[in-house]
Scaffold this motif. Structure first.
Motif, mmCIF file in Angstrom:
data_model
loop_
_atom_site.group_PDB
_atom_site.id
_atom_site.type_symbol
_atom_site.label_atom_id
_atom_site.label_comp_id
_atom_site.label_asym_id
_atom_site.label_seq_id
_atom_site.Cartn_x
_atom_site.Cartn_y
_atom_site.Cartn_z
ATOM 1 N N ALA A 241 36.175 47.020 45.653
ATOM 2 C CA ALA A 241 37.265 46.161 46.118
ATOM 3 C C ALA A 241 37.147 44.771 45.513
ATOM 4 N N MET A 242 35.915 44.271 45.421
ATOM 5 C CA MET A 242 35.681 42.966 44.807
ATOM 6 C C MET A 242 36.080 42.977 43.331
ATOM 7 N N LYS A 243 35.777 44.068 42.676
ATOM 8 C CA LYS A 243 36.087 44.207 41.251
ATOM 9 C C LYS A 243 37.596 44.223 41.006
ATOM 10 N N PHE A 244 38.333 44.657 42.020
ATOM 11 C CA PHE A 244 39.786 44.792 41.928
ATOM 12 C C PHE A 244 40.505 43.460 42.179
ATOM 13 N N MET A 245 39.766 42.399 42.524
ATOM 14 C CA MET A 245 40.370 41.134 42.946
ATOM 15 C C MET A 245 41.336 40.558 41.917
ATOM 16 N N LYS A 246 40.901 40.466 40.666
ATOM 17 C CA LYS A 246 41.759 39.877 39.627
ATOM 18 C C LYS A 246 43.045 40.677 39.461
ATOM 19 N N ILE A 247 42.907 41.985 39.536
ATOM 20 C CA ILE A 247 44.075 42.854 39.383
ATOM 21 C C ILE A 247 45.013 42.686 40.564
ATOM 22 N N ALA A 248 44.443 42.588 41.769
ATOM 23 C CA ALA A 248 45.253 42.404 42.979
ATOM 24 C C ALA A 248 46.054 41.113 42.903
ATOM 25 N N ARG A 249 45.456 40.084 42.327
ATOM 26 C CA ARG A 249 46.167 38.807 42.189
ATOM 27 C C ARG A 249 47.350 38.943 41.236
ATOM 28 N N ARG A 250 47.147 39.709 40.186
ATOM 29 C CA ARG A 250 48.242 39.894 39.228
ATOM 30 C C ARG A 250 49.365 40.741 39.815
ATOM 31 N N ILE A 251 48.981 41.763 40.576
ATOM 32 C CA ILE A 251 49.987 42.649 41.173
ATOM 33 C C ILE A 251 50.837 41.897 42.196
ATOM 34 N N THR A 252 50.152 41.142 43.056
ATOM 35 C CA THR A 252 50.847 40.471 44.149
ATOM 36 C C THR A 252 51.428 39.124 43.753
ATOM 37 N N GLY A 253 50.912 38.554 42.672
ATOM 38 C CA GLY A 253 51.349 37.220 42.276
ATOM 39 C C GLY A 253 50.689 36.129 43.102
ATOM 40 N N GLU A 254 49.744 36.518 43.987
ATOM 41 C CA GLU A 254 49.028 35.547 44.829
ATOM 42 C C GLU A 254 47.754 35.109 44.110
ATOM 43 N N ILE A 255 47.834 33.960 43.435
ATOM 44 C CA ILE A 255 46.690 33.512 42.639
ATOM 45 C C ILE A 255 45.505 33.095 43.505
ATOM 46 N N ASN A 256 45.762 32.820 44.788
ATOM 47 C CA ASN A 256 44.694 32.407 45.697
ATOM 48 C C ASN A 256 44.219 33.545 46.609
ATOM 49 N N LYS A 257 44.646 34.749 46.314
ATOM 50 C CA LYS A 257 44.227 35.900 47.125
ATOM 51 C C LYS A 257 42.706 36.022 47.083
ATOM 52 N N SER A 258 42.095 36.201 48.266
ATOM 53 C CA SER A 258 40.633 36.175 48.342
ATOM 54 C C SER A 258 40.013 37.426 48.944
ATOM 55 N N ILE A 259 40.833 38.340 49.443
ATOM 56 C CA ILE A 259 40.255 39.504 50.124
ATOM 57 C C ILE A 259 40.980 40.779 49.715
ATOM 58 N N VAL A 260 40.198 41.815 49.441
ATOM 59 C CA VAL A 260 40.746 43.140 49.119
ATOM 60 C C VAL A 260 40.031 44.178 49.979
ATOM 61 N N TYR A 261 40.823 45.006 50.658
ATOM 62 C CA TYR A 261 40.295 46.115 51.450
ATOM 63 C C TYR A 261 40.336 47.386 50.603
ATOM 64 N N TYR A 262 39.206 48.049 50.490
ATOM 65 C CA TYR A 262 39.157 49.292 49.723
ATOM 66 C C TYR A 262 40.143 50.309 50.273
ATOM 67 N N SER A 263 40.290 50.356 51.586
ATOM 68 C CA SER A 263 41.161 51.340 52.230
ATOM 69 C C SER A 263 42.626 51.162 51.844
ATOM 70 N N LYS A 264 42.977 49.991 51.326
ATOM 71 C CA LYS A 264 44.370 49.711 50.977
ATOM 72 C C LYS A 264 44.661 49.895 49.487
ATOM 73 N N LEU A 265 43.660 50.355 48.733
ATOM 74 C CA LEU A 265 43.866 50.527 47.291
ATOM 75 C C LEU A 265 44.673 51.778 46.961
ATOM 76 N N GLY A 266 44.731 52.717 47.908
ATOM 77 C CA GLY A 266 45.535 53.919 47.695
ATOM 78 C C GLY A 266 45.088 54.713 46.483
ATOM 79 N N ILE A 267 46.069 55.104 45.660
ATOM 80 C CA ILE A 267 45.804 55.950 44.497
ATOM 81 C C ILE A 267 44.888 55.270 43.489
ATOM 82 N N PHE A 268 44.828 53.937 43.520
ATOM 83 C CA PHE A 268 44.019 53.219 42.543
ATOM 84 C C PHE A 268 42.529 53.338 42.821
ATOM 85 N N GLN A 269 42.166 53.855 43.996
ATOM 86 C CA GLN A 269 40.761 54.139 44.269
ATOM 87 C C GLN A 269 40.201 55.086 43.205
ATOM 88 N N SER A 270 40.974 56.115 42.905
ATOM 89 C CA SER A 270 40.531 57.137 41.942
ATOM 90 C C SER A 270 40.377 56.545 40.549
#
Length: 308
Positions: A182-211
């Motif tokens: 989930a930590m590794k996904f942080m930069k990608i999550a910021r790009r997807i959401t457009g939230e440059i200050n996003k600080s938390i990612v839940y593994y359970s919410k990654l969905g298909i991208f877990q695989s």
């Protein structure tokens, strides 16, 4: 009735000896406590990194007072210097210590372990479901730490990766690995959401991208990236353009040229020209929802490949 008497040299010697004894006692207690914390930290990291056999895992769990029928999750905290590319000075390591102390004060009953830049919390949960209170409390901690970092004028990114809730200490290694993913996904999550200050990612919410994230083979990941994305990336490299970045923004902003121009901080005409150029190079049909979904997912997977 006793009268006060003047202090003699013997009195001063006795006081000095008492101070030395107290200093020794405090130093001994501090050292013992530090050794105890380091010992427990080593046990924990051995436990979650699968470095113990079955019997040793049981013994380690007993030392940490963990149960087979209790629910836990691992939360990873990472403080990354914005301009040091993860090279830590002594000042930055002190900053990690301060943050670790803040987390310990906020969660006094949880196991908190520090390992250089990484801080890990072994959190006991009431059930296998996360409630709103635990989510809000974690967000509250993030706000407190960020404000504290800002007050100290530290240029530090404070990120949090949350693993799934697991039952029993034998499954802690799964939650720990998930928190790191989930930590590794942080930069990608910021790009997807457009939230440059996003600080938390839940593994359970990654969905298909877990695989996709858990795939260790980059060549397998590349199979899920449409050729149009690779083509644009090659064009950008050759001509020093930002068409792939523009495509990402255009799709994220629901194909709105105006929102894309604002997002990229460029003129409307420039955004329109870039999108026209993208269409010429790739022949993407932006009216085809299936193709758009493929490209949207492909852009995320392309970012995952960059992380690896």
């Amino acid at each position: 009735m006793k009268k006060n008497r003047k202090l003699t040299n013997f009195d001063f010697v006795a006081i000095e000896n008492a101070i030395d004894a107290l200093r020794y006692s405090f130093t001994f207690d501090f050292a013992k406590n530090e050794i105890h914390k380091k010992y427990h930290r080593d046990i924990f990291f051995n436990l979650v990194n699968s470095q113990l056999n079955y019997d040793d895992t049981t013994e380690a769990a007993n030392m940490l007072n963990l149960k087979e029928d209790a629910y836990y999750r691992v939360v990873s905290f990472h403080s990354i210097p914005e301009d040091q590319k993860e090279k830590y000075s002594l000042e930055q390591l002190d900053e990690v210590d301060i943050i670790a102390d803040q987390i310990s004060m906020f969660y006094p009953k949880e196991h908190i372990y520090k390992n250089v830049s990484q801080i890990v919390m072994l959190q006991k949960m009431d059930s296998d479901k996360e409630d709103d209170d635990s989510r809000e409390r974690l967000n509250e901690l993030i706000d407190i730490v960020k404000k504290s970092i800002s007050k100290r004028d530290q240029n530090t990114n404070f990120n949090v990766g949350v693993g799934e809730i697991v039952k029993g200490y034998r499954n802690l290694k799964n939650s720990y690995k998930q928190s790191r993913i989930a930590m590794k996904f942080m930069k990608i999550a910021r790009r997807i959401t457009g939230e440059i200050n996003k600080s938390i990612v839940y593994y359970s919410k990654l969905g298909i991208f877990q695989s996709f994230i858990e795939l260790d083979d980059i060549n397998k990941l590349k199979k899920y990236v449409p050729y149009t994305i690779t083509k644009l990336d090659n064009y950008d490299r050759k001509h020093n353009t930002e068409l792939l970045h523009t495509l990402n923004s255009y799709i994220r902003n629901n194909l709105s040229v105006k929102k894309t121009s604002l997002d990229l901080m460029i003129q409307y005409r420039s955004a329109s020209y870039r999108i026209k150029k993208i269409k010429e190079i790739t022949n993407i049909n932006f009216d085809d929802n299936i193709e758009l979904l493929s490209i949207r997912n492909g852009l995320i997977i392309f970012d995952i490949i960059k992380v690896y």
